[in-house]
Scaffold this active site. Structure first.
Site, mmCIF file in Angstrom:
data_model
loop_
_atom_site.group_PDB
_atom_site.id
_atom_site.type_symbol
_atom_site.label_atom_id
_atom_site.label_comp_id
_atom_site.label_asym_id
_atom_site.label_seq_id
_atom_site.Cartn_x
_atom_site.Cartn_y
_atom_site.Cartn_z
ATOM 1 N N LYS A 191 0.862 -1.188 0.000
ATOM 2 C CA LYS A 191 0.000 0.000 0.000
ATOM 3 C C LYS A 191 0.893 1.232 0.000
ATOM 4 O O LYS A 191 1.346 1.711 1.040
ATOM 5 C CB LYS A 191 -0.928 -0.006 1.218
ATOM 6 C CG LYS A 191 -2.145 0.893 1.075
ATOM 7 C CD LYS A 191 -3.119 0.376 0.043
ATOM 8 C CE LYS A 191 -4.361 1.240 -0.062
ATOM 9 N NZ LYS A 191 -5.255 0.812 -1.137
ATOM 10 N N SER A 391 -8.294 -0.480 -5.001
ATOM 11 C CA SER A 391 -8.578 -0.094 -3.623
ATOM 12 C C SER A 391 -10.093 -0.002 -3.418
ATOM 13 O O SER A 391 -10.809 -0.979 -3.605
ATOM 14 C CB SER A 391 -7.862 1.219 -3.302
ATOM 15 O OG SER A 391 -7.642 1.342 -1.926
#
Length: 601
Positions: A191, A391
């Site tokens: 991430k 996401s």
């Protein structure tokens, strides 16, 4: 000095109010023009017509036809849906003899170029011609142009062909000097959205994933060009290493990248030869807009509707609170309402959910996911992914019956993060001090928030160890919820999703291999699957949300522009752009006591 500030404030307000009045006045002046422009009329094709597709402007999922853009000189918005519709109608109408692609400054992601390229290849099956011309070909427009029967370049033109690159700007050292410490809480080794705020270079994991998906996309692009131009992939890589931007046009012919060099008037003469009309006669050219207004030859059953719901942009709770959105938004309230309407509409037999989003608000993503799940309980839902469905974009997709992606779609990024600026050192530098009275242990969780207008909102102190543990646990619970939603939607275990999650970004082709998507293809593939799963034969398609009328579009855009101009007046162009970037990273507010935590998918 007091009078000076009074005068400054009065002048500023006068500018803002004056701008608003002038905007409204302009709207009234153009209202009559808009009435005529807003009404669509059927376009009649003439014989020996060429469809002209201008690859100029910004490619969106759907066109936002605002005439003020042309008047004010703003980049025009081109709808992917309109281009595909135009090519299909050009294919089925005998009056259209070919397509003329005019390369320009075209801003469109590679995944959204894929359906256009496929439609052009399908068009060629009719035996009709495609000719491409450009003063300059960027890599993306060349990828489209490579399918043409003939690629023409201006004798003094150029072709940019150099490969793909992913660049990041790291701000950690700058914020350190300002006295701002970015407190980051996240789950996901890959991430990477927070890395520029807390590091000075890419992590090994981020470098790995970017290298992987860039090479996958580049390989796909090279294969397409190689197949169309009959140039070996190794040769194409050799040309890319030469950086063709500054290569002489004659050499590009030797490389077989283009076929001939002509100035614009000669291109028109060549098109006349192809459609067998005399040089002295005018060439019948139809635009994409013209073709959209050509009556379709496809039979439609209005009782069986396949709804196409477009969702493009950052996922937010409420668009009204996102002045720094910097583009389109997917608002939870609006999309939950749209999904519920489609669920309760009996004529809608299936829904194609067209998602083009890099993510956003965790809370908003959950609300949309729930609405998709409830819709799926009544009728089939097929997700069609555009350039991005990553996401939060994947979160709102994962509940669908079937997920379709382009090979170059960027998806996955199943992870979560939160960012809270610690402004304690900055506060000391600028002379701020804080004091407090509390009733409980965590009444001032994370400290008191303070703001420097149009710059930042930060906390008066950093989190202590116990507060950090509480917030990190909250983030971990959010990740657990995310992978649970994905596991349920994809019929996998949470461990399976975690192994391919951790915030890692995948291309559509890679996602197919690991089970995050079901099929490669575009919107047409998704519609075919919707028809199959709805078990209908004759059907019609309808697009949602329903577009607003021209006047409403202009009014809203005018008011939004006035707000943005006022903000830019106070903070400057650079400050505004910084806030657009910051807003992308910080899109979800959780208000706990007196502090704002930013948590995003």
């Amino acid at each position: 000095m007091k009078n000076f500030f009074k005068t400054l404030l009065a002048s500023t307000l006068g500018v803002i109010i004056g701008s608003a009045i002038l905007s409204l006045f302009a709207i009234m002046i153009f209202a009559g023009i808009i009435a005529g422009m807003g009404s669509s009329s059927t376009y009649s094709l003439k014989d020996q017509t060429v469809l002209s597709i201008d690859l100029e402007g910004i490619l969106n999922e759907r066109s936002a036809s605002n005439p003020l853009d042309k008047i004010l000189g703003n980049p025009s918005s081109i709808g992917l849906d309109d281009i595909l519709d135009a090519i299909q109608k050009a294919k089925e109408n005998d009056e259209v003899k070919g397509i003329y692609l005019k390369a320009g400054q075209f801003n469109g992601g590679l995944a959204n170029l894929e359906p256009i390229r496929n439609a052009l290849i399908d068009f060629k099956e009719t035996g009709k011609f495609i000719v491409a011309y450009g003063d300059f070909y960027a890599q993306d427009t060349y990828y489209l142009a490579s399918v043409a029967d003939k690629i023409i370049l201006n004798p003094k033109g150029s072709l940019d062909f150099h490969g793909l690159s992913s660049n990041l700007t790291f701000t950690k050292n700058m914020t350190d000097k300002l006295g701002i410490k970015m407190q980051v809480f996240k789950v996901g080794t890959f991430k990477s959205a927070v890395e520029p705020l807390i590091q000075e270079k890419m992590s090994d994991a981020n470098r790995l994933q970017r290298t992987s998906y860039l090479n996958d996309i580049w390989a796909h692009l090279l294969k397409g060009i190689s197949d169309s131009r009959n140039i070996p992939v190794a040769k194409l890589n050799e040309y890319a290493d030469k950086f063709l931007m500054f290569t002489e046009a004659d050499s590009l012919i030797n490389y077989q990248m283009v076929d001939t060099l002509l100035y614009t008037p000669a291109v028109e003469s060549y098109l006349k030869q192809l459609v067998n009309i005399e040089e002295s006669k005018d060439l019948n050219m139809a635009t994409v807009e013209n073709m959209v207004n050509v009556k379709s030859k496809t039979k439609e059953n209005k009782d069986n509707e396949i709804a196409i719901l477009y969702a493009e942009g950052t996922i937010v709770d409420d668009a009204a609170n996102n002045l720094f959105s910097g583009g389109s938004t997917i608002t939870a309230k609006e999309y939950v309402k749209e999904l519920n309407k489609l669920k309760n509409d009996d004529k809608v037999k299936a829904v194609v959910f067209r998602v083009n989003s890099p993510g956003g608000s965790a809370y908003a993503s959950e609300q949309i996911w729930n609405a998709v799940k409830e819709l799926k309980a009544k009728k089939p839902v097929i997700v069609s992914m555009g350039d991005y469905a990553a996401s939060g974009g994947y979160y709102i997709s994962c509940a669908a019956n079937t997920i379709v992606a382009e090979p170059t779609t960027l998806t996955g990024s199943i992870g979560i993060f939160g960012i809270i600026p610690d402004g304690e050192e900055l506060a000391k530098k600028i002379g701020l001090s804080f004091d407090e009275v509390n009733t409980n242990k965590h009444s001032s969780f994370g400290g008191a928030p303070y703001s420097i207008p149009f710059l930042l909102t930060a906390s008066s102190r950093g989190f202590n160890d116990e507060e950090s543990r509480i917030l990190q646990k909250y983030i971990e619970n959010g990740y657990d919820l995310f992978i649970s939603r994905c596991a349920d939607g994809r019929n996998k275990t949470k461990a399976d999703i975690d192994s391919i999650g951790q915030g890692r970004v995948w291309t559509g082709a890679q996602a197919l291999k690991i089970g995050l998507v079901d099929k490669l293809g575009g919107l047409d593939t998704a519609i075919a699957l919707a028809v199959e799963q709805a078990k209908v034969t004759e059907y019609s398609t309808a697009k949602y949300p329903v577009k607003k009328d021209m006047f409403s579009q202009i009014f809203e855009e005018s008011m939004n522009n006035s707000k943005i101009k006022a903000i830019k007046f106070f903070m400057g162009e650079t400050g505004y752009n910084q806030n657009v970037t910051r807003n992308y990273l910080q899109t979800f507010d959780i208000r706990s006591a007196m502090i704002t935590e930013q948590v995003s998918y």
